[in-house]
Design a protein around this motif. Structure first.
Motif, PDB file in Angstrom:
ATOM      1  N   THR A  28       0.839  -1.196   0.000  1.00 22.52           N
ATOM      2  CA  THR A  28       0.000   0.000   0.000  1.00 22.52           C
ATOM      3  C   THR A  28       0.875   1.247   0.000  1.00 22.52           C
ATOM      4  OG1 THR A  28      -0.170  -0.067   2.419  1.00 22.52           O
ATOM      5  CG2 THR A  28      -1.922  -1.123   1.172  1.00 22.52           C
ATOM      6  N   GLN A  29       0.420   2.241  -0.753  1.00 25.55           N
ATOM      7  CA  GLN A  29       1.160   3.486  -0.849  1.00 25.55           C
ATOM      8  C   GLN A  29       0.243   4.656  -0.515  1.00 25.55           C
ATOM      9  OE1 GLN A  29       3.376   2.264  -4.908  1.00 25.55           O
ATOM     10  NE2 GLN A  29       4.041   4.242  -4.089  1.00 25.55           N
ATOM     11  N   THR A  30       0.805   5.616   0.206  1.00 22.84           N
ATOM     12  CA  THR A  30       0.058   6.835   0.510  1.00 22.84           C
ATOM     13  C   THR A  30       0.971   8.049   0.358  1.00 22.84           C
ATOM     14  OG1 THR A  30       0.610   6.569   2.869  1.00 22.84           O
ATOM     15  CG2 THR A  30      -1.544   5.737   2.139  1.00 22.84           C
ATOM     16  N   PRO A  31       0.443   9.207  -0.039  1.00 23.75           N
ATOM     17  CA  PRO A  31      -0.923   9.367  -0.554  1.00 23.75           C
ATOM     18  C   PRO A  31      -1.006   8.854  -1.978  1.00 23.75           C
ATOM     19  CG  PRO A  31       0.255  11.429  -0.744  1.00 23.75           C
ATOM     20  CD  PRO A  31       1.213  10.467  -0.099  1.00 23.75           C
ATOM     21  N   SER A  32      -2.185   8.818  -2.533  1.00 26.44           N
ATOM     22  CA  SER A  32      -2.321   8.411  -3.938  1.00 26.44           C
ATOM     23  C   SER A  32      -1.906   9.554  -4.858  1.00 26.44           C
ATOM     24  CB  SER A  32      -3.745   7.965  -4.241  1.00 26.44           C
ATOM     25  OG  SER A  32      -4.659   8.994  -3.923  1.00 26.44           O
ATOM     26  N   HIS A  33      -2.098  10.784  -4.403  1.00 28.88           N
ATOM     27  CA  HIS A  33      -1.697  11.952  -5.183  1.00 28.88           C
ATOM     28  C   HIS A  33      -1.143  13.004  -4.235  1.00 28.88           C
ATOM     29  CE1 HIS A  33      -2.862  15.171  -8.432  1.00 28.88           C
ATOM     30  NE2 HIS A  33      -1.574  14.952  -8.362  1.00 28.88           N
ATOM     31  N   GLN A  34       0.038  13.500  -4.577  1.00 28.00           N
ATOM     32  CA  GLN A  34       0.700  14.516  -3.771  1.00 28.00           C
ATOM     33  C   GLN A  34       1.018  15.701  -4.670  1.00 28.00           C
ATOM     34  OE1 GLN A  34       2.299  14.104  -0.270  1.00 28.00           O
ATOM     35  NE2 GLN A  34       2.298  16.308  -0.567  1.00 28.00           N
ATOM     36  N   ARG A  49       5.121   7.425   1.150  1.00 29.72           N
ATOM     37  CA  ARG A  49       5.096   6.316   2.111  1.00 29.72           C
ATOM     38  C   ARG A  49       4.593   5.033   1.489  1.00 29.72           C
ATOM     39  NH1 ARG A  49       5.978   9.104   6.794  1.00 29.72           N
ATOM     40  NH2 ARG A  49       5.392  11.286   6.654  1.00 29.72           N
ATOM     41  N   THR A  79       2.066   6.515  -6.137  1.00 32.57           N
ATOM     42  CA  THR A  79       1.742   7.886  -5.715  1.00 32.57           C
ATOM     43  C   THR A  79       2.059   8.794  -6.880  1.00 32.57           C
ATOM     44  OG1 THR A  79       2.202   7.565  -3.362  1.00 32.57           O
ATOM     45  CG2 THR A  79       2.395   9.807  -4.225  1.00 32.57           C
TER      46      THR A  79
END
Lengths: 108, 114
Positions: free
Chosen positions: B5-11, B22, B109
């Protein structure tokens, strides 16, 4: 260069047709892996073939490996619109590079 | 099924700002990677990480980049002073120990540097 090189760069077929993509590499290998990437998404591992195998099947996927020619092919049979994606090969385990891929477009 | 899992999806960030992307790799995996993909281009390897240190990096991974595994679950990519050309999708991946090392990728991301 250590990455696999796929060809063709782009392939457009009708739904129901078969799609064949090729990968050539330069060194000896212990395994070769094929991955798929849907547009803008992460790569998904499809199938792995070890260097002592010549052919492997997984559902509609068939992978062949010819170590004498340093090449592999990925065949997708009875293609579907959902198979539209880019396909990449990657070989060995200590190099993490992907080639430019084959962009497959399956027209409904 | 376990996933990366990756966060955020859009930065979205301003040029010159620092960003931290992350990733939570699959829990029993020991190898971690970052890749980037500029729009319309191929997936480019940035760095691999094993046993709390960088095991390999590409020429793209210069002093502006750093990676860290701050705890037992997260794996982060920091870009110190973002440039316009850092705009891309960034993918995290992880793999099991062993010779095969199939990589499992996160959804990415999207970094937009304005």
């Amino acid at each position: 260069s250590q990455q696999g090189e796929e060809d063709p760069q782009a392939l457009s077929i009708q739904e129901g047709e078969n799609a064949t993509m090729n990968c050539s590499y330069k060194t000896s290998i212990n395994n070769l892996q094929w991955y798929r990437q849907n547009s803008g998404r992460g790569l998904v591992h499809l199938i792995l073939i070890r260097s002592n195998e010549r052919e492997k099947h997984s559902g509609r996927l068939r992978v062949t490996l010819d170590t004498s020619k340093k090449s592999s092919s990925l065949l997708i049979t009875a293609s579907r619109a959902a198979d539209t994606a880019s396909y990449f090969c990657r070989y060995n385990f200590n190099k993490f590079y992907f080639g430019s891929g084959t962009k497959l477009n399956v027209k409904p | 099924e376990p996933e990366v899992t990756q966060t955020p999806s859009h930065q979205v960030t301003q040029m010159g700002q620092e960003v931290i992307l992350r990733c939570v790799p699959i829990s029993n995996h020991l190898y971690f990677y970052w890749y980037r993909q500029i729009l319309g281009q191929k997936v480019e390897f940035l760095v691999s990480f094993y046993n709390n240190e960088i095991s390999e990096k590409s020429e793209i991974f210069d002093d502006q980049f750093s990676v860290e595994r701050p705890d037992g679950s997260n794996f982060t990519l920091k870009i110190r002073s973002t440039k316009l050309e850092d705009s891309a999708m960034y993918f995290c991946a992880s793999s099991e120990p062993g010779l095969i090392r199939i990589q499992y990728f996160g959804a990415g991301t999207r970094l937009s540097v304005l």
